[in-house]
Design a protein around this motif. Structure first.
Motif, PDB file in Angstrom:
ATOM      1  N   LEU A   1      35.300 -41.484  10.965  1.00 53.39           N
ATOM      2  CA  LEU A   1      34.244 -42.295  10.355  1.00 53.39           C
ATOM      3  C   LEU A   1      33.436 -42.990  11.439  1.00 53.39           C
ATOM      4  O   LEU A   1      33.999 -43.577  12.367  1.00 53.39           O
ATOM      5  CB  LEU A   1      34.859 -43.343   9.422  1.00 53.39           C
ATOM      6  CG  LEU A   1      35.654 -42.809   8.226  1.00 53.39           C
ATOM      7  CD1 LEU A   1      36.464 -43.920   7.586  1.00 53.39           C
ATOM      8  CD2 LEU A   1      34.710 -42.183   7.208  1.00 53.39           C
ATOM      9  N   LEU A   2      32.124 -42.929  11.305  1.00 50.23           N
ATOM     10  CA  LEU A   2      31.250 -43.621  12.236  1.00 50.23           C
ATOM     11  C   LEU A   2      30.948 -45.012  11.706  1.00 50.23           C
ATOM     12  O   LEU A   2      30.638 -45.188  10.528  1.00 50.23           O
ATOM     13  CB  LEU A   2      29.947 -42.834  12.416  1.00 50.23           C
ATOM     14  CG  LEU A   2      30.089 -41.422  12.989  1.00 50.23           C
ATOM     15  CD1 LEU A   2      28.725 -40.741  13.038  1.00 50.23           C
ATOM     16  CD2 LEU A   2      30.714 -41.464  14.382  1.00 50.23           C
ATOM     17  N   GLY A   3      31.030 -45.998  12.580  1.00 54.09           N
ATOM     18  CA  GLY A   3      30.767 -47.366  12.164  1.00 54.09           C
ATOM     19  C   GLY A   3      32.048 -48.170  12.071  1.00 54.09           C
ATOM     20  O   GLY A   3      33.123 -47.720  12.469  1.00 54.09           O
TER      21      GLY A   3
ATOM     22  N   PRO B   1      27.799 -53.172   6.804  1.00 50.65           N
ATOM     23  CA  PRO B   1      26.771 -52.428   6.059  1.00 50.65           C
ATOM     24  C   PRO B   1      26.773 -50.950   6.461  1.00 50.65           C
ATOM     25  O   PRO B   1      26.977 -50.608   7.618  1.00 50.65           O
ATOM     26  CB  PRO B   1      25.468 -53.115   6.501  1.00 50.65           C
ATOM     27  CG  PRO B   1      25.887 -54.496   6.911  1.00 50.65           C
ATOM     28  CD  PRO B   1      27.245 -54.341   7.529  1.00 50.65           C
ATOM     29  N   GLY B   2      26.564 -50.105   5.505  1.00 50.66           N
ATOM     30  CA  GLY B   2      26.548 -48.667   5.791  1.00 50.66           C
ATOM     31  C   GLY B   2      27.863 -47.972   5.501  1.00 50.66           C
ATOM     32  O   GLY B   2      27.965 -46.738   5.632  1.00 50.66           O
ATOM     33  N   MET B   3      28.885 -48.743   5.095  1.00 50.82           N
ATOM     34  CA  MET B   3      30.189 -48.145   4.792  1.00 50.82           C
ATOM     35  C   MET B   3      30.083 -47.068   3.722  1.00 50.82           C
ATOM     36  O   MET B   3      30.626 -45.968   3.859  1.00 50.82           O
ATOM     37  CB  MET B   3      31.183 -49.219   4.315  1.00 50.82           C
ATOM     38  CG  MET B   3      31.814 -50.065   5.389  1.00 50.82           C
ATOM     39  SD  MET B   3      32.933 -51.301   4.654  1.00 50.82           S
ATOM     40  CE  MET B   3      34.159 -50.259   3.877  1.00 50.82           C
ATOM     41  N   ARG B   4      29.381 -47.380   2.647  1.00 52.01           N
ATOM     42  CA  ARG B   4      29.316 -46.447   1.530  1.00 52.01           C
ATOM     43  C   ARG B   4      28.575 -45.162   1.907  1.00 52.01           C
ATOM     44  O   ARG B   4      28.986 -44.071   1.512  1.00 52.01           O
ATOM     45  CB  ARG B   4      28.655 -47.120   0.322  1.00 52.01           C
ATOM     46  CG  ARG B   4      29.533 -48.189  -0.316  1.00 52.01           C
ATOM     47  CD  ARG B   4      28.858 -48.806  -1.536  1.00 52.01           C
ATOM     48  NE  ARG B   4      28.672 -47.867  -2.639  1.00 52.01           N
ATOM     49  CZ  ARG B   4      29.623 -47.555  -3.527  1.00 52.01           C
ATOM     50  NH1 ARG B   4      30.830 -48.092  -3.412  1.00 52.01           N
ATOM     51  NH2 ARG B   4      29.364 -46.707  -4.497  1.00 52.01           N
ATOM     52  N   SER B   5      27.532 -45.308   2.680  1.00 49.81           N
ATOM     53  CA  SER B   5      26.792 -44.103   3.105  1.00 49.81           C
ATOM     54  C   SER B   5      27.670 -43.211   3.976  1.00 49.81           C
ATOM     55  O   SER B   5      27.676 -41.977   3.827  1.00 49.81           O
ATOM     56  CB  SER B   5      25.538 -44.518   3.879  1.00 49.81           C
ATOM     57  OG  SER B   5      24.653 -45.237   3.051  1.00 49.81           O
ATOM     58  N   THR B   6      28.409 -43.838   4.892  1.00 54.03           N
ATOM     59  CA  THR B   6      29.304 -43.077   5.768  1.00 54.03           C
ATOM     60  C   THR B   6      30.371 -42.357   4.954  1.00 54.03           C
ATOM     61  O   THR B   6      30.654 -41.166   5.176  1.00 54.03           O
ATOM     62  CB  THR B   6      29.973 -44.016   6.790  1.00 54.03           C
ATOM     63  OG1 THR B   6      28.969 -44.635   7.594  1.00 54.03           O
ATOM     64  CG2 THR B   6      30.938 -43.255   7.686  1.00 54.03           C
ATOM     65  N   MET B   7      30.992 -43.083   3.995  1.00 53.04           N
ATOM     66  CA  MET B   7      32.037 -42.453   3.181  1.00 53.04           C
ATOM     67  C   MET B   7      31.468 -41.358   2.294  1.00 53.04           C
ATOM     68  O   MET B   7      32.115 -40.332   2.057  1.00 53.04           O
ATOM     69  CB  MET B   7      32.755 -43.524   2.352  1.00 53.04           C
ATOM     70  CG  MET B   7      33.624 -44.452   3.197  1.00 53.04           C
ATOM     71  SD  MET B   7      34.699 -45.535   2.218  1.00 53.04           S
ATOM     72  CE  MET B   7      33.498 -46.669   1.487  1.00 53.04           C
TER      73      MET B   7
END
Length: 288
Positions: A37-39, A44-50
């Motif tokens: 996982l990146l980040g 913020p951005g957790m959901r987009s990454t997942m």
């Protein structure tokens, strides 16, 4: 509080009603399963990454949904964990006594603190979901029992200076050796009522030991107050005639004031008005 989403992740997992707790747990589950996982977690951005990794990895969404049913208790089971830092500290210590996480898991939660870390630790605990629920019920009862002991410390609640004084006296009156000293140093310095309660939550002192310490703090507090009230005052020893003492006592009883206060008033009035002493001194000279 649950927030309704209809973004790609919600659609992939068939879950449009969730909260941040679920996102944290999902991120940790993916990390445990060696998904890159990146980040950072809880950013913020957790959901987009997942969304990206789950949608591009066959079977991952089903694994997440199955694990949710196995590990995540309903929100209502955790709603009582809402009383701030002290509660989180106490619950975390009890949880550590019960859950033995391996060193390999500890780094996974390094981006979490406080309540987020506590809840994530509960959610990640690999135990039968019914047993987990029963344990939390027991923990809630134990916490309510723990708070009953707060009555002992009620005297400290109204003034922060009392708590600061207690913090200064701890090392003097409570012997802390070895591991206990190292453990309790985490909860110092004591600068507030909450700090004080947290320290004694972890001190393992019994009721009588706490009571003895509290009495020592109260005695020191009264002594300090007394010395402060003496600022600008001096003590003098002088002899008065029996008649003078009788007059002084009569005035003291009449006005319900101390002897010292009566003398202070009389001296102040004479200094301001200079009414009686010159005349009395003249009479004494004439008599001589």
């Amino acid at each position: 509080m649950a927030i309704h989403f209809n973004d790609p992740l919600a659609r992939i997992l068939d879950d449009t009603s969730h909260n941040r707790r679920y996102d944290i747990w999902r991120w940790l589950q993916l990390t445990i399963n060696n998904v890159q996982l990146l980040g950072e977690i809880n950013q913020p951005g957790m959901r987009s990454t997942m969304t990206h990794v789950i949608s591009s990895t066959p079977g991952l969404s089903e694994m997440i949904k199955n694990r949710e049913a196995e590990q995540l208790l309903p929100e209502k089971c955790l709603e009582w964990i809402n009383e701030g830092t002290r509660q989180v500290e106490w619950l975390s210590s009890k949880l550590r006594e019960r859950i033995a996480y391996s060193d390999s898991i500890a780094p996974l939660t390094s981006g979490l603190i406080g309540k987020d870390l506590l809840i994530a630790s509960i959610d990640l605990w690999s135990i039968n979901i019914k047993q987990k629920g029963s344990f939390l019920n027991e923990l809630e009862s134990s916490w309510n029992e723990q708070k009953k002991g707060d009555k002992q410390f009620k005297w400290f609640e109204d003034e922060e200076q009392k708590c600061l004084l207690a913090g200064k006296l701890i090392n003097k009156h409570i012997p802390l050796d070895g591991y206990l000293s190292i453990k309790l140093s985490v909860y110092q310095p004591i600068e507030s009522y909450e700090n004080l309660l947290i320290f004694f939550d972890h001190s393992n002192l019994d009721h009588n030991q706490k009571t003895l310490f509290i009495e020592k703090v109260k005695i020191t507090w009264r002594q300090q107050k007394y010395r402060k009230n003496l600022t600008g005052k001096g003590q003098y020893n002088f002899i008065l005639s029996d008649k003078a003492i009788a007059r002084l006592d009569k005035l003291s009883d009449t006005y319900e004031l101390s002897r010292a206060k009566i003398l202070d008033i009389l001296l102040k009035m004479e200094a301001e008005q200079n009414r009686y002493l010159p005349e009395r001194i003249k009479l004494l000279k004439d008599e001589s």
